[in-house]
Write a protein that holds these residues in place. Structure first.
Motif, PDB file in Angstrom:
ATOM      1  N   GLU A 200      23.590 -29.019-115.380  1.00 59.92           N
ATOM      2  CA  GLU A 200      24.069 -30.076-114.493  1.00 59.92           C
ATOM      3  C   GLU A 200      23.478 -29.951-113.091  1.00 59.92           C
ATOM      4  N   LEU A 201      23.173 -28.736-112.676  1.00 60.98           N
ATOM      5  CA  LEU A 201      22.604 -28.554-111.334  1.00 60.98           C
ATOM      6  C   LEU A 201      21.177 -29.072-111.244  1.00 60.98           C
ATOM      7  N   ARG A 202      20.442 -29.101-112.356  1.00 65.12           N
ATOM      8  CA  ARG A 202      19.045 -29.507-112.291  1.00 65.12           C
ATOM      9  C   ARG A 202      18.894 -30.972-111.927  1.00 65.12           C
ATOM     10  N   SER A 203      19.782 -31.834-112.446  1.00 62.83           N
ATOM     11  CA  SER A 203      19.615 -33.269-112.215  1.00 62.83           C
ATOM     12  C   SER A 203      19.719 -33.638-110.740  1.00 62.83           C
ATOM     13  N   PRO A 204      20.779 -33.301-110.021  1.00 59.42           N
ATOM     14  CA  PRO A 204      20.810 -33.663-108.586  1.00 59.42           C
ATOM     15  C   PRO A 204      19.741 -32.953-107.772  1.00 59.42           C
ATOM     16  N   LEU A 205      19.409 -31.712-108.143  1.00 61.04           N
ATOM     17  CA  LEU A 205      18.352 -31.021-107.397  1.00 61.04           C
ATOM     18  C   LEU A 205      17.010 -31.720-107.582  1.00 61.04           C
ATOM     19  N   THR A 206      16.745 -32.191-108.788  1.00 62.05           N
ATOM     20  CA  THR A 206      15.484 -32.915-109.025  1.00 62.05           C
ATOM     21  C   THR A 206      15.444 -34.205-108.223  1.00 62.05           C
ATOM     22  N   ARG A 207      16.552 -34.946-108.187  1.00 64.61           N
ATOM     23  CA  ARG A 207      16.583 -36.191-107.424  1.00 64.61           C
ATOM     24  C   ARG A 207      16.442 -35.932-105.933  1.00 64.61           C
ATOM     25  N   ILE A 208      17.058 -34.855-105.451  1.00 61.26           N
ATOM     26  CA  ILE A 208      16.915 -34.516-104.023  1.00 61.26           C
ATOM     27  C   ILE A 208      15.464 -34.166-103.703  1.00 61.26           C
ATOM     28  N   ARG A 209      14.824 -33.388-104.585  1.00 62.39           N
ATOM     29  CA  ARG A 209      13.431 -33.006-104.363  1.00 62.39           C
ATOM     30  C   ARG A 209      12.522 -34.238-104.327  1.00 62.39           C
ATOM     31  N   MET A 210      12.733 -35.176-105.231  1.00 59.78           N
ATOM     32  CA  MET A 210      11.936 -36.398-105.243  1.00 59.78           C
ATOM     33  C   MET A 210      12.177 -37.230-103.985  1.00 59.78           C
ATOM     34  N   ILE A 228      20.030 -39.281-101.304  1.00 61.45           N
ATOM     35  CA  ILE A 228      20.024 -37.833-101.096  1.00 61.45           C
ATOM     36  C   ILE A 228      21.410 -37.345-100.707  1.00 61.45           C
ATOM     37  N   GLU A 229      22.074 -38.067 -99.826  1.00 57.46           N
ATOM     38  CA  GLU A 229      23.421 -37.663 -99.423  1.00 57.46           C
ATOM     39  C   GLU A 229      24.390 -37.704-100.608  1.00 57.46           C
ATOM     40  N   ARG A 230      24.218 -38.712-101.477  1.00 53.33           N
ATOM     41  CA  ARG A 230      25.088 -38.795-102.646  1.00 53.33           C
ATOM     42  C   ARG A 230      24.854 -37.606-103.588  1.00 53.33           C
ATOM     43  N   ASN A 231      23.592 -37.232-103.762  1.00 52.88           N
ATOM     44  CA  ASN A 231      23.285 -36.088-104.618  1.00 52.88           C
ATOM     45  C   ASN A 231      23.809 -34.782-104.036  1.00 52.88           C
ATOM     46  N   ILE A 232      23.721 -34.650-102.723  1.00 50.24           N
ATOM     47  CA  ILE A 232      24.262 -33.441-102.082  1.00 50.24           C
ATOM     48  C   ILE A 232      25.773 -33.382-102.270  1.00 50.24           C
ATOM     49  N   ALA A 233      26.439 -34.519-102.125  1.00 52.72           N
ATOM     50  CA  ALA A 233      27.884 -34.553-102.349  1.00 52.72           C
ATOM     51  C   ALA A 233      28.215 -34.212-103.803  1.00 52.72           C
ATOM     52  N   GLU A 234      27.373 -34.666-104.724  1.00 48.89           N
ATOM     53  CA  GLU A 234      27.585 -34.339-106.131  1.00 48.89           C
ATOM     54  C   GLU A 234      27.431 -32.841-106.376  1.00 48.89           C
ATOM     55  N   LEU A 235      26.418 -32.242-105.741  1.00 49.15           N
ATOM     56  CA  LEU A 235      26.239 -30.801-105.861  1.00 49.15           C
ATOM     57  C   LEU A 235      27.441 -30.044-105.294  1.00 49.15           C
ATOM     58  N   ASP A 236      27.922 -30.492-104.144  1.00 47.69           N
ATOM     59  CA  ASP A 236      29.062 -29.837-103.520  1.00 47.69           C
ATOM     60  C   ASP A 236      30.295 -29.931-104.423  1.00 47.69           C
TER      61      ASP A 236
END
Length: 407
Positions: A200-210, A228-236
């Motif tokens: 599950e961590l790979r998906s938001p990290l990949t989107r943030i990197r892109m 990016i902010e939405r993905n960071i919130a998802e990671l958090d």
């Protein structure tokens, strides 16, 4: 010393030798007591009244005779003292040995006093042979438990001990099996949690990197920063829920505050956050005993899950049923198939066709069940009572004053 050590390390041999040694000591003590009693009986020969008459019946000697101690084979001698003070001695020749027809010397070993020794020897042999299989069978179960514990310690978490009987060894085996099953479930749960979390961590990290690469290239659309902010919130959120799930699975009670929680007030606050409709049966305040933060997480996860999939209103109803407070969250979403209504409470499980971009990380409902069980409650999914499309999640919490399993 090298020959004694292996035997001293075998518990069944030590118990067997202890029993045999006890029998031998008992036999030796009985033999000594018997010998002492025989000697005491010979130290003071009893006095007997002896009367000697002639052929005409006239009394020749009338007095008290005392048997004199003599060596075996020398016959018997009596010392007779008459009432007049005269002293006489009477001697009997040794008694000839009595043998039965067909009886020879070895048979004398089975007559007194040797019969007693044979009896002790036979009893000792019977106890020695008879107790060994009993003790061996008992200790074999302990050896099975020892081997199972060793295999369990080496990493074979599936090993179990046969549960035989109702004694202390059987109870110990049942306790070991229960503990082994609990540890195996915890280890498998943690392995599954880590494996799914890494995925599950790979998906938001990949989107943030892109998104970052697009920002650096200067060709990012205006919504890239928001993404990016939405993905960071998802990671958090994912990290937070993973940590909470690990603490609940491990039974950690640090930071847990047990208090009286106003369930109605808590529900009203969370309904405002997601624009859900709240209804009660009007029975007054609904209070439960538990951790307010964990109960708030339960309501928030249920309401956010309903809002995420609902295509219309979301309702939360509260009512008191005896000693239980019943909380029901209903939505107008696609619903949950009956065969999937238990699996959705598994960590990281999503319904077929659900998209990662729809929100959530697959831990929300699993946390709801863990927190509910920690509070002595239960939660399940069912269809809407009015027959419309959608799903209802029903949480049954013990009211304040009822038994609670919160640790």
């Amino acid at each position: 010393m090298s020959l004694i050590s292996p035997f001293s390390r075998r518990l069944y041999l030590r118990i067997w030798l202890a029993v045999v040694g006890g029998v031998l000591v008992f036999a030796f003590a009985v033999g000594i007591a018997w010998r002492w009693a025989a000697e005491q009986s010979q130290q003071q020969p009893p006095a007997r009244e002896i009367v000697i008459t002639d052929a005409q019946g006239r009394t020749l000697v009338d007095g008290v005779g005392i048997r004199q101690r003599r060596e075996p084979g020398e016959g018997v001698r009596y010392r007779i003292e008459s009432e007049a003070g005269s002293v006489y001695e009477m001697e009997l020749s040794p008694r000839p040995p009595r043998t039965r027809p067909g009886e020879h010397g070895p048979a004398s070993w089975f007559r007194p006093p040797f019969s007693f020794l044979w009896m002790l020897a036979l009893v000792g042999i019977a106890v020695t042979v008879g107790v060994f299989p009993i003790i061996r069978r008992l200790l074999q179960r302990l050896e099975q438990l020892e081997r199972s514990v060793q295999r369990f310690g080496e990493g074979d978490l599936s090993v179990r001990v046969p549960e035989q009987g109702h004694d202390e060894v059987a109870r110990l085996s049942r306790q070991f099996n229960a503990a082994a099953a609990r540890i195996q479930a915890l280890v498998q749960s943690h392995k599954s949690l880590l494996a799914n979390a890494s995925h599950e961590l790979r998906s938001p990290l990949t989107r943030i990197r892109m998104g970052l690469e697009l920002l650096q290239a200067g060709s990012a659309p205006p919504a890239a920063r928001a993404e990016i902010e939405r993905n960071i919130a998802e990671l958090d959120q994912l990290v937070d829920e993973i940590l909470l799930a690990s603490r609940l699975d491990a039974g950690v009670s640090d930071g847990v505050h047990i208090e009286s929680v106003d369930l109605l007030g808590l529900a009203a606050e969370e309904c405002v956050r997601v624009d859900a409709e709240l209804s009660t049966d009007g029975t007054g305040p609904l209070e439960v005993l538990g951790d307010g933060r964990l109960l708030r997480r339960v309501l928030r996860n249920l309401l956010e899950n309903a809002r995420r999939y609902s295509q219309g209103e979301v309702t939360l109803s509260l009512q008191r049923q005896g000693e239980v407070n019943v909380l029901r969250v209903c939505d107008l979403g696609p619903g949950v198939p009956p065969e999937q209504r238990e699996r959705i409470f598994e960590p990281f499980y999503r319904l077929p066709g659900a998209s990662e971009r729809s929100g959530g990380v697959g831990l929300g409902l699993a946390l709801v069940r863990s927190i509910a069980e920690r509070h002595g409650a239960n939660v399940h999914c069912e269809g809407r009572p009015d027959g419309r499309q959608g799903a209802c999640f029903v949480l049954r919490l013990p009211a304040q004053g009822a038994a609670s399993s919160l640790a």
